[in-house]
Design a protein around this motif. Structure first.
Motif, short mmCIF file in Angstrom:
data_model
loop_
_atom_site.label_atom_id
_atom_site.label_comp_id
_atom_site.label_asym_id
_atom_site.label_seq_id
_atom_site.Cartn_x
_atom_site.Cartn_y
_atom_site.Cartn_z
N LEU A 1 66.23 59.71 -1.93
CA LEU A 1 65.11 58.93 -1.43
C LEU A 1 65.42 57.43 -1.51
N HIS A 2 64.62 56.66 -0.79
CA HIS A 2 64.81 55.21 -0.74
C HIS A 2 64.63 54.59 -2.13
N LYS A 3 65.49 53.61 -2.43
CA LYS A 3 65.40 52.84 -3.67
C LYS A 3 65.78 51.39 -3.37
N VAL B 1 74.08 53.12 -7.71
CA VAL B 1 75.34 52.57 -7.21
C VAL B 1 75.24 52.27 -5.72
N ASP B 2 74.70 53.22 -4.96
CA ASP B 2 74.50 53.01 -3.52
C ASP B 2 73.25 52.19 -3.29
N SER B 3 73.31 51.33 -2.28
CA SER B 3 72.15 50.57 -1.83
C SER B 3 71.72 51.07 -0.46
N PRO B 4 70.51 50.78 -0.02
CA PRO B 4 70.08 51.24 1.30
C PRO B 4 71.05 50.77 2.39
N PHE B 5 71.42 51.69 3.27
CA PHE B 5 72.36 51.38 4.35
C PHE B 5 72.14 52.34 5.51
N PHE B 6 72.09 51.79 6.70
CA PHE B 6 71.98 52.59 7.92
C PHE B 6 73.00 52.07 8.92
N LEU C 1 67.37 57.87 2.41
CA LEU C 1 66.32 58.03 3.40
C LEU C 1 65.59 56.71 3.59
N SER C 2 64.93 56.58 4.70
CA SER C 2 64.12 55.39 4.94
C SER C 2 62.88 55.42 4.04
N GLU C 3 62.23 54.27 3.93
CA GLU C 3 60.99 54.22 3.15
C GLU C 3 59.94 55.16 3.74
N HIS C 4 59.90 55.26 5.05
CA HIS C 4 58.91 56.13 5.70
C HIS C 4 59.16 57.60 5.35
#
Length: 570
Positions: free
Chosen positions: A305-307, A313-318, A333-336
Motif C-alpha cells: 500500500l501507499h506510504k 526502503v522503496d518510495s512511491p514510484f510510477f 499502490l496509489s493513495e486511491h
C-alpha cells in the motif's frame, strides 16, 4: 608420507567441519528459532491456523541463459571448408588466425552459460531446502507465496511452462496448487478439518508473473491461473464446534487472495480490471458488520500500500508506457487504491460517526514486492482524537501493547484567521477553509530488530485511532537471506464481548545462498578426498613385493664352512 594417508588425513580434518556445518544447514529452523507464535490463552499448544508466508522466489530461466540450441564455437564452424577452398597458403593462414582469435570469446561465453545453469540449479535447490525444512520443522497448516513466483512476465509460453515445472517439481516438490473447486465455491471450512491444506500452495499473482496493469492481458492471466490457481478468490475458516458456541454465528477467519496488479489505472485490459474490483465488492458485501469482532480478514496480495517517502526502503514510484497502454512499473499502490482497500475491505474510516466508530474489521495485510521488507501501521486520525506527538513516544523502547501517552480528546480544530509576526499571510494565499481539513491516511514504521516482527498487537497510537497493520515480507531469494514469515491466528474468547481473533507473526531466515553452496562444496570435497584416499590405498596394497638383494651361496652351514676354510689354510 604415502599419498593415501595424505588424502585420508585431509578428509579426517574436514569431517568435524562438515558435521557441524551440515547439521546447522539442515537443522537451521531449530538454531534460528523459526516457528509459529503460540496462543497466549493456551501456552504450549499450536495455533489452529498457521500460515507459512514466502515472498518473491523469482525463478529465472532462458532470459538469462544462452539459447538451448545455440552453437558453442561459432568461430570454428566453417574453418575446415574455408581452409580447404582457400586456394593459397596465405589465405589459409588468415582463416586459421581469424578462427583462433574467436575461440577464446566463444569459450568464455560457453563457460558463462554453464555457470549460469549451475547457479539456477543451485538456486532451485536452495529455495526447495527452505520450503522442505520449514514445513518439516514448523508444521504449517497453510502455505502462501506472495507473488513473483517467476522472474519475468515477458517470456514465451514455452519458457513459462518450463519454469512452472521447476516450481512444482523442485521448489515445491510433493505439493500442489489449490483445486479450482475450492477457489470458485466461496468455501466454508473448519480449521484443521482438511489435512490436504498442508500440501497445497496458495499462489498470489505478482508483476513478474502477469505484469503490471499496463501489460496484464488475458493470455498472461490465463496461463498463470492454469499453472498456479485463480488470481482473486477467498475462503472462510471457522472453529470446530467443540470449541465454539453453536447458538451464535461462529467465529470466522477469512483468507482473501487479491490480484493487486491492476488496481491502478490506466490498465491495458479494462475487463480484467473490472473483474478485480467486482471481486473487492464481493468481499465488502459478504463480510460481516464491522462491529462483529469475531470476524477477521487476512489479505494476501503483492504490491504494498501507499506510504510516504522514507517510511520503507522503496518510495512511491510510477512509470507508464509511452504507447499509452497503462502502468509500466510501480513500487506501491496509489493513495486511491490503498484507501479503497483500507476503507472498503476493512471498513476503516476517519469519520467517527461511521459504523463501529470507524474502527473497522480486525485483520492484517501481508504482501511482498519490496524485497527488503517493511512493517507499518496505517492510521487515520479522527476529528476528536489527538495524535501522538513525536517527542512524547520513545518508539525504540516501547513495550507492546502501548498507548500514546498523554493522549486526550479535544474539540474539532477551528480555523484561526489571525497570523503571527513570524508567519504572515501573503496576498496570494487562498482563503481559509470553512471547516476542519479532511483526515487523510498516514503510516507509522514499527521499529524492531532487522527482519524480526513483533506481535500484531502494538498500540503506538491513541486507542481510538483507526489503524491496520501491513507487513511486507522480506524476499526468500538468496541475496536477501531466504526469509519466511510465520503467521499464527487463534480465537481468544476472553477478549471483547464475544471474543476476538488474535494474529501474531514471526520471521526468520536461512542466510545468503553462499552459505548453502559453501556447506555442500565442503561436504563434497571431504567425500572426494575420502574416496580418493581409499582407492589409492587399495592400489598401494596390491603393489608387488620387492626382490631380496643377491648374496653368496652358503653350502653345508655357516659354521662348517668356516671351519673348512681354516683347515684348508692349515
Amino acid at each position: 608420507m604415502q599419498l593415501s594417508r595424505f588424502l585420508l588425513c585431509i578428509a579426517f580434518f574436514l569431517a568435524p567441519v562438515c558435521f557441524i556445518a551440515t547439521s546447522w544447514l539442515y537443522l537451521y529452523p531449530f538454531f534460528h528459532g523459526c516457528d509459529f507464535p503460540t496462543p497466549s490463552n493456551s501456552p504450549g499448544s499450536p495455533a489452529p491456523f498457521r500460515l507459512l508466508a514466502l515472498g518473491d522466489p523469482q525463478l529465472e530461466g532462458d532470459s538469462s541463459l544462452p539459447k538451448p540450441d545455440a552453437r558453442i564455437f561459432t568461430s570454428l564452424e566453417y574453418l575446415v571448408d574455408d581452409v580447404r577452398h582457400a586456394g593459397s597458403w596465405h589465405r589459409r593462414q588468415r582463416f586459421i588466425s581469424h578462427a583462433l582469435k574467436g575461440v577464446g570469446p566463444d569459450l568464455l561465453k560457453w563457460l558463462k552459460g554453464l555457470r549460469k545453469r549451475i547457479d539456477l540449479w543451485g538456486n532451485d535447490l536452495y529455495l526447495a531446502h527452505i520450503v522442505r525444512s520449514l514445513r518439516w520443522w514448523a508444521e504449517p497448516t497453510h502455505v502462501v507465496v506472495l507473488g513473483d513466483l517467476l522472474g519475468s512476465q515477458w517470456i514465451s509460453d514455452e519458457e513459462f511452462e518450463r519454469r512452472a515445472e521447476r516450481y512444482w517439481g523442485i521448489v515445491f516438490r510433493g505439493m500442489e496448487r489449490v483445486p479450482d473447486a475450492v477457489m470458485q465455491g466461496g468455501a466454508l471450512e473448519v480449521l484443521a478439518g482438511d489435512k490436504r491444506w498442508e500440501n497445497r500452495v496458495i499462489n498470489v499473482a505478482g508483476n513478474h508473473d502477469v505484469g503490471y496493469a499496463g501489460d496484464l492481458d488475458e493470455n498472461r492471466m490465463e496461463r498463470f491461473e492454469r499453472a498456479f490457481g485463480m488470481a482473486n478468490w477467498d475462503i472462510m475458516f471457522t472453529l470446530p464446534t467443540a470449541v465454539r458456541d453453536t447458538s451464535k454465528a461462529p467465529p470466522a477467519l477469512r483468507l482473501v487472495i487479491l490480484n493487486s496488479m491492476n488496481l491502478d489505472t490506466p490498465a491495458f485490459s479494462s475487463d480484467l480490471q473490472r473483474a478485480t474490483y467486482d471481486f473487492m465488492n464481493h468481499i465488502i458485501t459478504t463480510s460481516r458488520p464491522v462491529t462483529e469482532k469475531t470476524h477477521a480478514i487476512i489479505l494476501l496480495t503483492h504490491i504494498p500500500l501507499h506510504k510516504e517517502p522514507g517510511v520503507c526502503v522503496d518510495s512511491p514510484f510510477f512509470d507508464f508506457f509511452t504507447s499509452g497502454s497503462g502502468i509500466k512499473e510501480q513500487n506501491m499502490l496509489s493513495e486511491h487504491a490503498s484507501k479503497a482497500l483500507l476503507e472498503g475491505i476493512f471498513g476503516l474510516s476517519g469519520n467517527e460517526q461511521a459504523e463501529g466508530g470507524g474502527q473497522g474489521r480486525s485483520g492484517v495485510i501481508i504482501n511482498g514486492h519490496d524485497h527488503e521488507g517493511c512493517d507499518v501501521l496505517h492510521y487515520i486520525s479522527q476529528a476528536g482524537t489527538a495524535s501522538c506527538p513525536d517527542d512524547e513516544v520513545d518508539v525504540e523502547d516501547m513495550e507492546l501493547p502501548l498507548s500514546c501517552p498523554n493522549s486526550e480528546r479535544f474539540a474539532s480544530p477551528i480555523w484561526d484567521n489571525t497570523t503571527s509576526d513570524a508567519e504572515e499571510l501573503s496576498d496570494t494565499d487562498a482563503a481559509p477553509p470553512q471547516g476542519p481539513p479532511e483526515p487523510s491516511w498516514s503510516t507509522l514504521r514499527i521499529p524492531h530488530p532487522p527482519h524480526k516482527y513483533p506481535s500484531l498487537g502494538p498500540r503506538v497510537l491513541p486507542t481510538a485511532t483507526p489503524r491496520l497493520r501491513e507487513i511486507t515480507l522480506r524476499s526468500m531469494m538468496g541475496d536477501f537471506g531466504g526469509h519466511a514469515g510465520f503467521l499464527s491466528a487463534w480465537f481468544d474468547a476472553r477478549l471483547g464481548a464475544r471474543g476476538e481473533w488474535v494474529l501474531e507473526l514471526a520471521t526468520c531466515g536461512l542466510g545468503v545462498q553462499h552459505w548453502w553452496w559453501g556447506v555442500h562444496v565442503v561436504d563434497l570435497l571431504a567425500l572426494v578426498f575420502a574416496v580418493a584416499g581409499l582407492v589409492v590405498r587399495a592400489f598401494e596394497g596390491r603393489k608387488p613385493a620387492g626382490r631380496k638383494p643377491a648374496g653368496r651361496k652358503v653350502v653345508g652351514g655357516g659354521k662348517a664352512q668356516g671351519r673348512g676354510m681354516v683347515e684348508g689354510k692349515r
